[in-house]
Motif scaffolding. Structure first.
Motif, PDB file in Angstrom:
ATOM      1  N   VAL A 155       0.849  -1.196   0.000  1.00  0.00           N
ATOM      2  CA  VAL A 155       0.000   0.000   0.000  1.00  0.00           C
ATOM      3  C   VAL A 155       0.881   1.241   0.000  1.00  0.00           C
ATOM      4  N   ASN A 156       0.564   2.182  -0.875  1.00  0.00           N
ATOM      5  CA  ASN A 156       1.254   3.472  -0.857  1.00  0.00           C
ATOM      6  C   ASN A 156       0.647   4.312   0.260  1.00  0.00           C
ATOM      7  N   ILE A 157       1.433   4.599   1.283  1.00  0.00           N
ATOM      8  CA  ILE A 157       0.891   5.399   2.375  1.00  0.00           C
ATOM      9  C   ILE A 157       1.223   6.867   2.121  1.00  0.00           C
ATOM     10  N   PRO A 158       0.317   7.781   2.512  1.00  0.00           N
ATOM     11  CA  PRO A 158       0.523   9.214   2.224  1.00  0.00           C
ATOM     12  C   PRO A 158       1.752   9.761   2.944  1.00  0.00           C
ATOM     13  N   THR A 159       2.497  10.614   2.251  1.00  0.00           N
ATOM     14  CA  THR A 159       3.777  11.094   2.788  1.00  0.00           C
ATOM     15  C   THR A 159       3.645  12.282   3.715  1.00  0.00           C
ATOM     16  N   SER A 160       2.593  13.060   3.582  1.00  0.00           N
ATOM     17  CA  SER A 160       2.504  14.288   4.380  1.00  0.00           C
ATOM     18  C   SER A 160       1.882  14.067   5.751  1.00  0.00           C
ATOM     19  N   LYS A 161       1.331  12.892   6.004  1.00  0.00           N
ATOM     20  CA  LYS A 161       0.671  12.628   7.286  1.00  0.00           C
ATOM     21  C   LYS A 161       1.661  12.083   8.317  1.00  0.00           C
ATOM     22  N   ARG A 162       1.241  12.122   9.585  1.00  0.00           N
ATOM     23  CA  ARG A 162       2.054  11.526  10.638  1.00  0.00           C
ATOM     24  C   ARG A 162       2.073  10.010  10.449  1.00  0.00           C
ATOM     25  N   VAL A 163       3.123   9.362  10.920  1.00  0.00           N
ATOM     26  CA  VAL A 163       3.318   7.927  10.695  1.00  0.00           C
ATOM     27  C   VAL A 163       2.172   7.113  11.293  1.00  0.00           C
ATOM     28  N   CYS A 164       1.768   7.447  12.539  1.00  0.00           N
ATOM     29  CA  CYS A 164       0.730   6.659  13.198  1.00  0.00           C
ATOM     30  C   CYS A 164      -0.620   6.804  12.498  1.00  0.00           C
ATOM     31  N   ILE A 165      -0.834   7.894  11.776  1.00  0.00           N
ATOM     32  CA  ILE A 165      -2.066   8.080  11.008  1.00  0.00           C
ATOM     33  C   ILE A 165      -1.943   7.383   9.657  1.00  0.00           C
ATOM     34  N   ALA A 166      -0.794   7.516   9.008  1.00  0.00           N
ATOM     35  CA  ALA A 166      -0.591   6.956   7.669  1.00  0.00           C
ATOM     36  C   ALA A 166      -0.627   5.430   7.669  1.00  0.00           C
ATOM     37  N   HIS A 212      -4.973  -2.092   5.323  1.00  0.00           N
ATOM     38  CA  HIS A 212      -6.111  -2.874   5.800  1.00  0.00           C
ATOM     39  C   HIS A 212      -5.645  -3.821   6.900  1.00  0.00           C
ATOM     40  N   GLY A 213      -6.272  -3.718   8.061  1.00  0.00           N
ATOM     41  CA  GLY A 213      -5.905  -4.574   9.177  1.00  0.00           C
ATOM     42  C   GLY A 213      -5.114  -3.855  10.254  1.00  0.00           C
ATOM     43  N   ILE A 214      -4.758  -2.592  10.005  1.00  0.00           N
ATOM     44  CA  ILE A 214      -4.058  -1.812  11.020  1.00  0.00           C
ATOM     45  C   ILE A 214      -4.936  -0.623  11.381  1.00  0.00           C
ATOM     46  N   GLY A 215      -5.358  -0.585  12.646  1.00  0.00           N
ATOM     47  CA  GLY A 215      -6.195   0.496  13.145  1.00  0.00           C
ATOM     48  C   GLY A 215      -5.390   1.402  14.057  1.00  0.00           C
ATOM     49  N   PRO A 216      -6.084   2.252  14.808  1.00  0.00           N
ATOM     50  CA  PRO A 216      -5.391   3.198  15.678  1.00  0.00           C
ATOM     51  C   PRO A 216      -4.483   2.540  16.717  1.00  0.00           C
ATOM     52  N   VAL A 217      -4.964   1.498  17.365  1.00  0.00           N
ATOM     53  CA  VAL A 217      -4.184   0.853  18.430  1.00  0.00           C
ATOM     54  C   VAL A 217      -2.944   0.170  17.845  1.00  0.00           C
ATOM     55  N   ASN A 218      -3.133  -0.583  16.768  1.00  0.00           N
ATOM     56  CA  ASN A 218      -1.997  -1.275  16.148  1.00  0.00           C
ATOM     57  C   ASN A 218      -0.975  -0.286  15.589  1.00  0.00           C
ATOM     58  N   ALA A 219      -1.437   0.828  15.028  1.00  0.00           N
ATOM     59  CA  ALA A 219      -0.522   1.829  14.472  1.00  0.00           C
ATOM     60  C   ALA A 219       0.358   2.412  15.576  1.00  0.00           C
ATOM     61  N   LEU A 220      -0.246   2.739  16.713  1.00  0.00           N
ATOM     62  CA  LEU A 220       0.540   3.266  17.836  1.00  0.00           C
ATOM     63  C   LEU A 220       1.518   2.215  18.357  1.00  0.00           C
ATOM     64  N   GLU A 221       1.071   0.965  18.399  1.00  0.00           N
ATOM     65  CA  GLU A 221       1.919  -0.132  18.870  1.00  0.00           C
ATOM     66  C   GLU A 221       3.144  -0.307  17.959  1.00  0.00           C
ATOM     67  N   ILE A 222       2.927  -0.212  16.643  1.00  0.00           N
ATOM     68  CA  ILE A 222       4.034  -0.345  15.683  1.00  0.00           C
ATOM     69  C   ILE A 222       5.025   0.793  15.868  1.00  0.00           C
ATOM     70  N   CYS A 223       4.514   2.034  15.995  1.00  0.00           N
ATOM     71  CA  CYS A 223       5.400   3.187  16.202  1.00  0.00           C
ATOM     72  C   CYS A 223       6.227   3.013  17.475  1.00  0.00           C
ATOM     73  N   GLU A 224       5.589   2.492  18.509  1.00  0.00           N
ATOM     74  CA  GLU A 224       6.279   2.279  19.779  1.00  0.00           C
ATOM     75  C   GLU A 224       7.368   1.213  19.644  1.00  0.00           C
ATOM     76  N   LYS A 225       7.043   0.094  18.952  1.00  0.00           N
ATOM     77  CA  LYS A 225       8.021  -0.993  18.778  1.00  0.00           C
ATOM     78  C   LYS A 225       9.245  -0.525  18.004  1.00  0.00           C
TER      79      LYS A 225
END
Length: 122
Positions: free
Chosen positions: A7-18, A23-36
Motif C-alpha cells: 500500500v502506498n501510504i501518504p507522505t505528508s501525514k504523521r506515521v501513526c495516522i498513515a 487494511h488490518g491496522i487500526g489506531p491501536v496497532n498503528a501506535l503499537e508499531i510506532c512504539e516498537k
C-alpha cells in the motif's frame, strides 16, 4: 511515497495516522508499531529514513496479518459458515443482516435498493 505491505501510504501525514491506510491496522496497532520501532508520534512519513521504513515493514510482516492475507482469511471464514449451512451462513448467502438487526424496516445497506411490489399501493 512509502510503500508498506503493498500500500502506498501518504507522505505528508504523521506515521501513526498513515499506517492506518493499510487494511488490518487500526489506531491501536498503528501506535503499537510506532512504539516498537521507536518512532516519535509527531514524525511525518516524508521524514522517515529508509532504515525506519524497513523496520516498520519487517514489524508488520512479522507480527500482523494485513491486506491480502487478512481479506482471504475473512472470506474463508464466511465461506465456511455458508458451507456449514448454519444460521449465520444462511444470512450471508441471502444477503441479509447477520447479527440480529431488524429487517422489517431499515437494513437497506445489506438488502440493496428497495424493489417495488406490483399491486401493493392502496
Amino acid at each position: 511515497m512509502a510503500r508498506i505491505a503493498g500500500v502506498n501510504i501518504p507522505t505528508s501525514k504523521r506515521v501513526c495516522i498513515a499506517l492506518r491506510y493499510i487494511h488490518g491496522i487500526g489506531p491501536v496497532n498503528a501506535l503499537e508499531i510506532c512504539e516498537k520501532v521507536g518512532i516519535p508520534l509527531d514524525r511525518r512519513v516524508n521524514q522517515l529514513t529508509d532504515a525506519e521504513i524497513l523496520q516498520i515493514r519487517e514489524t508488520i510482516d512479522r507480527d500482523y496479518m494485513v491486506e491480502g492475507d487478512l481479506r482471504r482469511e475473512t472470506a474463508m471464514n464466511i465461506k465456511r459458515l455458508m458451507d456449514l449451512g448454519c444460521y449465520r451462513g444462511m444470512r450471508h448467502r441471502r444477503g441479509l443482516p447477520v447479527r440480529g438487526q431488524r429487517t422489517h424496516t431499515n437494513a437497506r445497506t445489506r438488502k440493496g435498493k428497495a424493489k417495488p411490489i406490483a399491486g401493493k399501493k392502496k
